[in-house]
Design an enzyme around this catalytic site. Structure first.
Site, PDB file in Angstrom:
ATOM      1  N   ARG A 178       0.905  -1.015   0.018  1.00 56.06           N
ATOM      2  CA  ARG A 178       0.016   0.068   0.116  1.00 56.06           C
ATOM      3  C   ARG A 178       1.105   1.291  -0.011  1.00 56.06           C
ATOM      4  NH1 ARG A 178      -3.619  -2.856  -1.400  1.00 56.06           N
ATOM      5  NH2 ARG A 178      -5.430  -3.428  -0.373  1.00 56.06           N
ATOM      6  N   GLU A 198      -3.622   7.325  -4.594  1.00 55.45           N
ATOM      7  CA  GLU A 198      -3.923   6.904  -5.977  1.00 55.45           C
ATOM      8  C   GLU A 198      -5.126   6.843  -6.345  1.00 55.45           C
ATOM      9  OE1 GLU A 198      -2.107   3.059  -4.996  1.00 55.45           O
ATOM     10  OE2 GLU A 198      -4.076   2.179  -5.158  1.00 55.45           O
ATOM     11  N   HIS A 226      -1.176   0.183  -9.723  1.00 53.80           N
ATOM     12  CA  HIS A 226      -1.777  -0.812  -8.955  1.00 53.80           C
ATOM     13  C   HIS A 226      -2.393  -1.697  -9.535  1.00 53.80           C
ATOM     14  CE1 HIS A 226      -3.614  -1.302  -4.526  1.00 53.80           C
ATOM     15  NE2 HIS A 226      -3.374  -2.366  -5.268  1.00 53.80           N
TER      16      HIS A 226
END
Ligand code: 8YV
Length: 312
Positions: free
Chosen positions: A231, A260, A278
């Protein structure tokens, strides 16, 4: 009415199964879910949650008959599990089915960073190979000193892959694990000092906020490269950006970011980073497995049988 509410950016391949299996009502985000009529909200017994926006006590209180929040993802830091437990709401996640893909992407970013694949490809595309000659020599990754921060299921899969590259494996986690002779560091700074490539595979959430601190980043040193597939919150991003800009570390491979998908624009001007959107678990195969495990958890709750992968 339906007993299942799906919240999040479900794509065209995921929606039919939710709709057909549970006649699920699908909304884009928690704000939209909370805006549903009270009578509709009262019908909801299960939420299939996708995404990284917070879902906490205030949201849960709007669903008086909610019994399960089935998260699409192994990381469930978006969901306030303590608040769920306090309301006797179960939370489930999708562990294991994504380990391979996430570990593969970590390894890909490592090799890409060491072998300068982005820059080397630009050398080909820009015509420099023909006009200026061979691309500059870069950096061997096999047999290097590597560290894994967080030796959970994904950390272990990364370390197993790294071991196959004849690396010297070091790791840090809450407790020492059974490993094939890898070196345990009780202190994250000590881990960073010992290695050239540091892989972050921590669980997200308040307990690991900025766990990869300014000190850890400094300890990596000028040849150090940070790879993060966990993360954005686990890394002190300002300290990382400073270190990347000043050359106090060599580079980074990042799949996750604070805030993000609107990432800090400072990343975009750097040439010593590999940036990914991601997409650690983002293969057709793995996303299908994650979606199925999520649905199986929803189904188990509605059928009154044991949840497959509960976290509380
Ligand atoms: C996300 C992830 O679930 O599993 C996790 O913890 O971060 C991802 O697999 C995916 O991006 C969908 O939100």
């Amino acid at each position: 009415m339906t007993a299942t509410l799906a919240i999040g950016p479900y794509n065209a391949s995921e929606r039919p199964a939710l709709e057909e299996t549970f006649q699920a009502h699908i909304v884009a985000n928690a704000t939209e879910a909370c805006g549903l009529e009270a009578a509709t909200r009262a019908e909801i017994k299960a939420i299939a949650y996708k995404g990284h926006l917070p879902f906490g006590a205030a949201e849960m209180d709007l669903f008086p008959n909610l019994g399960v929040i089935a998260n699409y993802g192994v990381g469930y830091d978006a969901i306030d599990v303590a608040a769920a437990s306090a309301r006797s709401i179960k939370v489930t996640n999708t562990p294991d089915v994504l380990n391979d893909d996430v570990a593969d992407l970590a390894i890909a970013m490592w090799i890409s960073q060491g072998r300068e694949m982005r820059q080397a490809e630009a050398w080909v595309r820009d015509g420099n190979w023909a006009t200026k000659g061979d691309y500059r020599l870069n950096r061997k990754v096999s047999a290097s000193k590597v560290g894994v921060m967080g030796m959970g299921r994904i950390g272990r899969d990364i370390a197993d892959r790294l071991a196959a590259f004849k690396t010297e494996v070091h790791y840090h986690s809450r407790s020492e694990k059974q490993t094939p002779g890898w070196t345990y560091h009780a202190d994250p700074v000590s881990l960073a000092k010992a290695v050239d490539f540091l892989f972050v595979a921590l669980v997200g959430g308040a307990a690991t906020q900025n766990y990869v601190s300014k000190e850890v980043i400094a300890a990596l040193g000028p040849r150090g490269v940070l790879i993060n597939i966990s993360r954005g919150s686990t890394v002190d991003e300002e300290a990382l950006l400073d270190a990347l800009e000043n050359g106090t570390i060599a580079g980074a491979g990042l799949d996750v970011f604070v805030g993000e998908p609107k990432i800090n624009p400072r990343f975009l001007t750097l040439d010593n980073v590999v940036l990914q959107p991601h997409q650690g678990s983002g293969t057709v195969e793995t996303r299908a497995a994650m979606a199925k495990l999520q649905r199986d958890n929803v189904g188990a709750h509605l059928a009154g049988t044991a949840l497959l992968t509960p976290v509380n």
